[in-house]
Design a protein around this motif. Structure first.
Motif, mmCIF file in Angstrom:
data_model
loop_
_atom_site.group_PDB
_atom_site.id
_atom_site.type_symbol
_atom_site.label_atom_id
_atom_site.label_comp_id
_atom_site.label_asym_id
_atom_site.label_seq_id
_atom_site.Cartn_x
_atom_site.Cartn_y
_atom_site.Cartn_z
ATOM 1 N N PHE A 278 0.837 -1.203 0.000
ATOM 2 C CA PHE A 278 0.000 0.000 0.000
ATOM 3 C C PHE A 278 0.876 1.260 0.000
ATOM 4 O O PHE A 278 0.647 2.204 -0.759
ATOM 5 C CB PHE A 278 -0.924 -0.012 1.231
ATOM 6 C CG PHE A 278 -1.634 1.285 1.488
ATOM 7 C CD1 PHE A 278 -2.752 1.647 0.738
ATOM 8 C CD2 PHE A 278 -1.189 2.161 2.474
ATOM 9 C CE1 PHE A 278 -3.412 2.852 0.971
ATOM 10 C CE2 PHE A 278 -1.833 3.371 2.707
ATOM 11 C CZ PHE A 278 -2.942 3.713 1.956
ATOM 12 N N LEU A 279 1.901 1.273 0.838
ATOM 13 C CA LEU A 279 2.753 2.471 0.950
ATOM 14 C C LEU A 279 3.609 2.665 -0.301
ATOM 15 O O LEU A 279 3.856 3.796 -0.719
ATOM 16 C CB LEU A 279 3.621 2.386 2.208
ATOM 17 C CG LEU A 279 2.843 2.550 3.520
ATOM 18 C CD1 LEU A 279 3.692 2.152 4.730
ATOM 19 C CD2 LEU A 279 2.341 3.998 3.681
ATOM 20 N N VAL A 280 4.059 1.564 -0.897
ATOM 21 C CA VAL A 280 4.792 1.662 -2.164
ATOM 22 C C VAL A 280 3.878 2.290 -3.221
ATOM 23 O O VAL A 280 4.264 3.234 -3.932
ATOM 24 C CB VAL A 280 5.295 0.264 -2.614
ATOM 25 C CG1 VAL A 280 5.670 0.271 -4.084
ATOM 26 C CG2 VAL A 280 6.482 -0.174 -1.754
ATOM 27 N N ALA A 281 2.652 1.762 -3.307
ATOM 28 C CA ALA A 281 1.700 2.298 -4.288
ATOM 29 C C ALA A 281 1.397 3.770 -4.006
ATOM 30 O O ALA A 281 1.272 4.587 -4.925
ATOM 31 C CB ALA A 281 0.413 1.466 -4.271
ATOM 32 N N LEU A 282 1.299 4.108 -2.718
ATOM 33 C CA LEU A 282 1.010 5.499 -2.344
ATOM 34 C C LEU A 282 2.157 6.418 -2.779
ATOM 35 O O LEU A 282 1.928 7.495 -3.352
ATOM 36 C CB LEU A 282 0.786 5.589 -0.830
ATOM 37 C CG LEU A 282 0.497 6.982 -0.276
ATOM 38 C CD1 LEU A 282 -0.806 7.546 -0.858
ATOM 39 C CD2 LEU A 282 0.418 6.968 1.251
ATOM 40 N N LEU A 283 3.393 5.991 -2.513
ATOM 41 C CA LEU A 283 4.542 6.824 -2.904
ATOM 42 C C LEU A 283 4.602 6.974 -4.419
ATOM 43 O O LEU A 283 4.933 8.051 -4.935
ATOM 44 C CB LEU A 283 5.837 6.227 -2.343
ATOM 45 C CG LEU A 283 6.102 6.588 -0.875
ATOM 46 C CD1 LEU A 283 7.087 5.629 -0.224
ATOM 47 C CD2 LEU A 283 6.606 8.034 -0.760
ATOM 48 N N SER B 114 -0.585 -6.269 -8.299
ATOM 49 C CA SER B 114 -1.312 -7.177 -7.403
ATOM 50 C C SER B 114 -1.889 -6.458 -6.179
ATOM 51 O O SER B 114 -2.318 -7.094 -5.229
ATOM 52 C CB SER B 114 -0.372 -8.288 -6.942
ATOM 53 O OG SER B 114 0.743 -7.706 -6.268
ATOM 54 N N LEU B 115 -1.861 -5.114 -6.201
ATOM 55 C CA LEU B 115 -2.287 -4.350 -5.015
ATOM 56 C C LEU B 115 -3.630 -4.813 -4.462
ATOM 57 O O LEU B 115 -3.754 -5.148 -3.282
ATOM 58 C CB LEU B 115 -2.353 -2.850 -5.355
ATOM 59 C CG LEU B 115 -2.857 -1.970 -4.206
ATOM 60 C CD1 LEU B 115 -1.769 -1.784 -3.155
ATOM 61 C CD2 LEU B 115 -3.332 -0.607 -4.698
#
Ligand SMILES: Nc1nc2c(c(=O)[nH]1)N[C@H]1C(S)=C(S)[C@@H](COP(=O)(O)OP(=O)(O)OC[C@H]3O[C@@H](n4cnc5c(=O)[nH]c(N)nc54)[C@H](O)[C@@H]3O)O[C@H]1N2
Ligand SMILES: Nc1nc2c(c(=O)[nH]1)N[C@H]1C(S)=C(S)[C@@H](COP(=O)(O)OP(=O)(O)OC[C@H]3O[C@@H](n4cnc5c(=O)[nH]c(N)nc54)[C@H](O)[C@@H]3O)O[C@H]1N2
Ligand code: SF4
Ligand SMILES: [Mo]
Length: 695
Positions: free
Chosen positions: A226-231, A266-267
């Motif tokens: 989630f945090l990777v996707a957010l960044l 795959s999020l």
């Protein structure tokens, strides 16, 4: 005759001011102290339960010696001499590592523990020091040590000035806030949601999620993705906002490139969160005048703890909210815990004997304590000192810890109860009530959401046959030194050490100033100070700390589990009326309906033929417990939820009230091999389990 006295509550991190009413010298009532500028009268049920703690008939007052399964009171001098000589003799025969220490959570809440123990531990010269920190906030400290050069240069969410609070894996409505000392969380969150937005990312619709502006359910362990996707999404909205950090950033390009290289296709399958939700959070976070991202237990005690904590720092950094009012910024406590002479957060100076896990900040991960005791060989742990800790209920594979403690040659516990852990001790040394001691909260003032200071003065003298915590450490130190042929420099009383601590700081406060403010002092809001206090070798924020790339690499190679068919994952919960494992003996807290049950989503129950309220067996790779299950539609499907700190049915504990409290121990299921990769913190959450109905 009635008198009032004022003191901060020492039971959780919120450090609420209390008004304690004495009638004819006896404590008669406790209220929130409305004159405390920080807590403004807030109190929770635990604060009131101090009344129970003070009069608890099971609370020990004098040293207790175990003879078989019987306990006998002995004198303090005899007790110190016995403990000192046994520890010294075992080390003389088997080397320094043969004595270990485990320090529990209440140590951090008592100046007479936290300020005195380091000298004793240093003298023991053992590599085997363990604490509750490695089933708790190690990843947070480790991330800060690597990025800012000090484990306690810990940016605190500026809850009172932010407009957008992204909260992962924390439930302050029940926990009262953690690494965010903020008494009166309900009031502060209410003001926040009126002014802006609180977004809670949690597998359960917790008490906090229920009052939040938005709840985003997440599959346990899904936060790193989630945090990777957010960044990634944030960089789509706006380039990093770095003006405030000009010339003080190292490695950000490398870090972002590595993060951007992670595939997030795959999020939704892995986390249960759709990409458009992440994009919405990215837009709102960047649009808010002040925003902050923060993650606590839920993101630290899971398989990607360090990675999550580093990514959270980066979210605050690239949005320009790091070290900024309304964002995340470190406190400047009156008694400094960073700077010269403090432990910055060392790493890998030694390794555990059996599994080779590296030291962090002078300690080894507690997930390997039982094996260090139970595995024969050179350097095996044969004696243990515990201080204010209950590892049998609090650390992975509690039954293995139980067995290990049983096999020790000698164990001494500084503790107030005969409980699941201390029942194995040969000797228990109980400190007198904290109300008899001067106390300064050297840790939680440093993590507070405002700059505050408060001296808590002893309210009455200790009993003549009692000893204060710091006196016990002096007594033990002196007796051990005498037997081991070492030198012990007795430490002065708390007031003297508090004065020394204040003098090391630059608040301008001294004892007289604190004495003159019995309700505590408010020195103002948090101010930017991180950039001027960085303790990294480069003098820069290390955006690409060694842990990040290593963890991202491991993360990219992770075993992907699909939310829809990955089986049940267990997570924990905290509840207003309990405090880890040790307050179920307080009638005020233990009364009322049971709170120990397993929670499951109704669909998961139906699929397994489970009845609401029915008995179930819960199994993990490690063991099985039996309990009752309750339906909770606020849980994400595929997730089960159990509080820790129960399991008082073990033999030989002397807690009349707690023994009658139902519930088994979460940590009879947790896996000592499940540690996160950054620093070895235990991954207690996201635990794979199976649940089956019992007849
Ligand atoms: N599954 C699971 N396990 C967890 C957690 C979780 O969320 N899930 N949470 C973890 C966390 S965050 C923590 S902090 C740990 C806590 O882990 P521990 O600190 O090991 O456990 P506590 O329950 O806090 O036990 C405190 C001990 O201190 C004693 N005590 C209380 N007051 C005093 C005092 O004033 N002086 C002395 N000397 N002794 C005192 C009590 O009798 C008890 O033995 O548990 C961890 N374990
Ligand atoms: N009443 C009470 N207050 C306490 C304590 C207590 O025992 N009782 N203990 C004190 C201590 S020692 C501490 S450390 C603090 C802890 O304070 P918090 O961290 O605020 O407390 P927790 O309730 O452990 O919150 C963890 C949250 O993470 C969620 N969670 C679990 N797994 C995941 C995951 O994989 N991802 C995400 N995003 N969320 C997840 C859980 O559902 C839970 O809501 O509380 C302190 N205050
Ligand atoms: S919130 Fe924490 S500090 Fe405040 S009264 Fe409750 S236990 Fe004590
Ligand atoms: Mo904790």
């Amino acid at each position: 005759m009635r008198t009032n006295a004022y003191r901060a509550c020492d039971l959780c991190e919120a450090i609420c001011g209390l008004e304690l009413r004495f009638e004819d010298g006896a404590l008669a009532a406790i209220h929130g102290d409305a004159a405390d500028p920080f807590s403004q009268g807030h109190i929770c049920p635990k604060g009131n339960a101090i009344l129970d703690l003070e009069t608890d008939p099971d609370r020990l007052r004098v040293p207790m010696l175990r003879e078989g399964s019987a306990w006998r009171a002995i004198g303090w001098d005899e007790a110190f001499a016995l403990a000192g000589s046994r520890l010294a003799a075992i080390q003389q025969a088997h080397g320094p590592a043969s004595v270990a220490a485990y320090l529990g959570n209440p140590n951090v809440h008592h100046f007479g523990h936290i300020a005195y123990l380091p000298s004793l531990l240093r003298m023991l010269r053992t590599p085997n020091i363990f604490s509750a920190s490695s089933v708790d906030q190690w990843p947070h400290q480790f991330a800060c040590a690597q990025m800012y050069g000090h484990q306690f240069l810990l940016p605190i969410p500026d809850i009172d000035h932010t407009d957008y609070f992204l909260m992962l894996g924390a439930n302050p409505m029940a926990s009262n806030g953690s690494l965010m000392t903020a008494p009166g969380i309900p009031r502060r969150l209410k003001a926040l949601t009126a002014r802006g937005k609180l977004v809670v990312v949690d597998p359960r619709r917790t008490e906090t999620a229920a009052i939040a502006s938005q709840h985003i359910p997440i599959r346990p362990g899904g936060d790193a993705l989630f945090l990777v996707a957010l960044l990634q999404a944030m960089q789509q909205v706006s380039p990093p906002r770095l003006d405030a950090y000009a010339g003080r950033l190292a490695g950000l390009d490398i870090a972002l490139a590595a993060i951007n290289a992670i595939d997030t296709a795959s999020l939704e399958a892995e986390t249960g969160i759709a990409m458009h939700v992440v994009e919405q959070v990215a837009r709102e976070f960047l649009a808010a005048p002040h925003a902050v991202a923060y993650g606590r237990m839920g993101v630290s005690v899971q398989p990607w703890g360090t990675l999550c904590q580093v990514l959270l720092q980066l979210v605050n950094l690239v949005s320009g909210n790091l070290d900024r009012v309304g964002g995340a910024l470190p406190n400047e406590p009156a008694i400094p815990i960073t700077g010269p002479g403090t432990n910055q957060g060392t790493r890998g100076r030694w390794h555990s004997r059996v599994r080779g896990l590296p030291e962090f900040a002078g300690e080894l991960p507690v997930a390997c304590m039982a094996e260090e005791i139970a595995t024969p060989g050179d350097g095996q742990v044969r004696a243990l000192l515990t201080c204010a800790g209950n590892p049998v209920l609090s650390t992975p594979d509690g039954r293995a810890v139980d067995r290990a403690l049983e096999g020790l040659e000698f164990m001494v516990a500084i503790d107030i109860y005969i409980n699941e852990t201390t029942r194995h001790a040969d000797l228990i040394l109980p400190p007198a009530s904290p109300l008899t001691q001067d106390h300064y909260d050297s840790i939680f003032n440093a993590f507070a959401v405002r700059r505050v200071a408060r001296l808590n003065r002893a309210l009455h003298p200790r009993g003549e046959d009692e000893r204060a915590d710091w006196e016990i450490i002096n007594g033990l130190g002196e007796a051990y030194a005498a037997s081991a042929g070492k030198q012990w420099q007795p430490l002065p009383p708390p007031r003297d050490l508090i004065a020394i601590g204040l003098a090391r700081g630059d608040s301008g406060l001294d004892l007289a100033a604190l004495d003159a403010a019995p309700h505590g002092l408010d020195l103002g809001p948090l101010r930017p100070s991180l950039l001027t206090r960085l303790q990294t070798a480069s003098g820069c924020i290390e955006c690409e700390p060694p842990a990040l790339l290593a963890e991202l690499e491991r993360f990219a190679a992770r075993e992907r589990s699909d939310n829809a068919n990955a089986g049940l994952r267990l997570i924990g919960r905290r509840e207003v009326r309990s405090n880890n494992s040790w307050m179920h003996n307080a009638p005020r807290l233990a009364k009322g309906k049971p709170r120990h049950q397993l929670l499951m989503h109704p669909d998961d129950m139906t699929a397994r033929g489970l009845q609401d309220g029915g008995r179930v067996a819960v199994r993990s790779r490690i063991g099985e417990i039996r309990t009752e299950v309750l339906a909770d539609a606020g849980l994400m499907p595929g997730v089960a939820c159990l509080p820790h700190g129960y399991g008082h049915g073990r033999e030989g504990i002397q807690l009349a009230r707690a023994s009658a409290v139902p519930g088994e121990s979460y940590n009879d299921l947790t896996d000592p091999l499940a540690i996160e990769g950054g620093c070895g913190n235990a991954a207690l959450n996201a635990l794979p389990i199976e649940v089956e109905a019992l007849p």
